[in-house]
Structure formats: structure tokens, C-alpha cells
Design an enzyme around this catalytic site. Sequence first.
Site, PDB file in Angstrom:
ATOM      1  CE  LYS A   1      87.380  23.272 -12.299  1.00 57.10           C
ATOM      2  NZ  LYS A   1      87.448  24.267 -11.222  1.00 57.10           N
TER       3      LYS A   1
ATOM      4  CD  GLN B   1      87.274  27.911 -11.107  1.00 58.73           C
ATOM      5  OE1 GLN B   1      86.644  26.872 -11.134  1.00 58.73           O
ATOM      6  NE2 GLN B   1      88.594  27.927 -11.037  1.00 58.73           N
TER       7      GLN B   1
ATOM      8  CG  ASP C   1      85.673  23.162  -5.330  1.00 56.67           C
ATOM      9  OD1 ASP C   1      86.547  22.587  -5.992  1.00 56.67           O
ATOM     10  OD2 ASP C   1      85.128  24.226  -5.666  1.00 56.67           O
TER      11      ASP C   1
END
Length: 306
Positions: free
Chosen positions: A52, A96, A119
Amino acid sequence: MPEILDGKRVRDEILNELKPRVAALTQRGRVPGLAVVLAGHNPASEIYVRNKVKACQDLGIHSEALTPPDSISTDELLQIVEQLNARHDIDGILVQLPLPPQVDTKRILLAVAPAKDVDGFHPCNVGNLVTGLPGPRACTPAGIIELLKRYRIPMAGKRAVVVGRSDIVGKPVDMLLLHEHATVTICHSRTPDLASVCRQAQILVAAIGRPAMLTAEFLTTGVTVIDVGTNRIDNRADVARIFRNSPEKLASFDKRGRVLVGDVDPLDVVERAGAYTPVPGGVGPLTVAMLMANTVASAERRAGVC
Ligand code: GUN
């Protein structure tokens, strides 16, 4: 031979389309910014986060990885999220998952400002997804829909079966397929006679995290298979069994000590499917591309560009 749905190609297309949007924001002095929070040590998460951050660098997006220790408490992580919420230069926040077991994941996801939730995990954005309002969509599910569209695989009126009911993939992809007018069935570990339900699928999404679980008896001829699984096999006998003694795979295992396999049997899918995503190189690259797309869209919204 089935068509291979090449996630890397689609990823590159998506990233190329984002470049002028990043350049326009940068010219206005509003370089998009993404903060990734990786709590503790999880080898798979560390690889994902590295990918990422690398994608941000390639695209000219500012990125920061925050790496608090395994022992972090819910309150300490909440403080980190609040600080990121307050920063003007940060457009996207990604925490995460999975988080260490002592952390209350739902409280953390609820604390991320919905406008910075790249997200699409905040309940506000889940609500936007369900009701079809604009807002960030979860990256892997959004990538799957983008892949199907770009390969012109029709969804409207098709029977789609999703195996797996996670908040990250199964539930949101189900909703996105429904919005594309597919008839969707969600299956999980307690679904009776899973194979016969899967055989009904014209589009089959496998997101269960069980190596090569869906074998020929789960696949009808011509099915489009989207394999979300990325299971690490670190036992040579398993590699030999799953890949039927493939010399290439065994050589790869001998070199690296591991081989990746999806949730769908990698040889049976080639025999049965009309189109399929390979593992690796199918769904995985799209997740990062859609994260970049969500970050740029968030920066544009916050800069008042759109
Ligand atoms: N862990 C596995 N996939 C994801 C994802 O898409 N987002 C976050 N935040 N964590 C994950």
C-alpha cells in the site's frame, strides 16, 4: 481454455487513470495523504501494508505507516485515530486488520472519521453501501466489480454465489453484486450441501480462506470464478497434492519455502471455468488499486473538487 482475468493489468489501468487526478490535486497544493496503521507484527499484514505504501509512492500520494506495538490498548489506538482524524493533510485512514486480540476492533473502526474511511468499514459507509448512496466502498469488493466490468462479464440477471460472509469481503461484495442486478446467494461454513449451491453459480466468489477447498464438484462448466483466497502453503506435501506434483510449483516451493494458493482448486478451475482470477495476480492487486482510488476520491471531496 478459460479467460484469465488479469488483476495486474486492471490495476495498472486504474492507477494510470488516477495519475491526472493526483496531479490536479498536487497543483492546487493538496497532495493526497494516506495514513496506514499497522498494530503489532503480522507477517501477512506487513506485506500488505508495504504494498500500500509503495503504491502511494508510485502515484505521488503522501503516505505514512504508523506501527504501534502488539501490546497497544484500545484507548491508545483510539488516540492515534483521533489525531489522524484532526490532521488536514491526511485524507485517508486505514487501520490494517486483524488487530491484536485485546483491541476492540469495532470501536476503532467506529472512531475513524467517515470522510477519511478509505476502507469503507465505518457503519456510516456500510449504510451508504447498502442504500446505494455515494461513499467509499470496501476495496477488495469494489475491485472485484471493477474487474468484472472491465472484462465485460455481465452481472445483471446472473446467478452469483459468494462463499464467505466476512465484513471485509463477503457481505460487501454481496451488496455490490446485488446493485449490479445479480441474484446473489451468500454461503458460509454452515451452509448445507455447499457444492450443489456453488454449482448453481454463473459467477462464483470464493472468500473463505481455505486453501483449494472448492474443487471440481463446486464448479459448473463455464462459471466465472473470482478467487479472493491468498493462502500460504508451507508444507511440501500439500504443495505436491494441491498442484498434482507440478515440477514448477515444487521448484518454486524449494526456492522460497512457500507457495500461494487460492480458495479454489487451481487445476480444476482451469478445467471447468469460463473465466477466472489467478492466485497470485488476480484479486490481490485490485485491492491496492481501489485503496488508491478511494484515497484520491476522499482528497477530492475534502478539497471541494467534486
Ligand atoms: N485486512 C485484510 N484486508 C484488509 C483491508 O482491505 N483493509 C484493512 N484495513 N485490513 C485488511
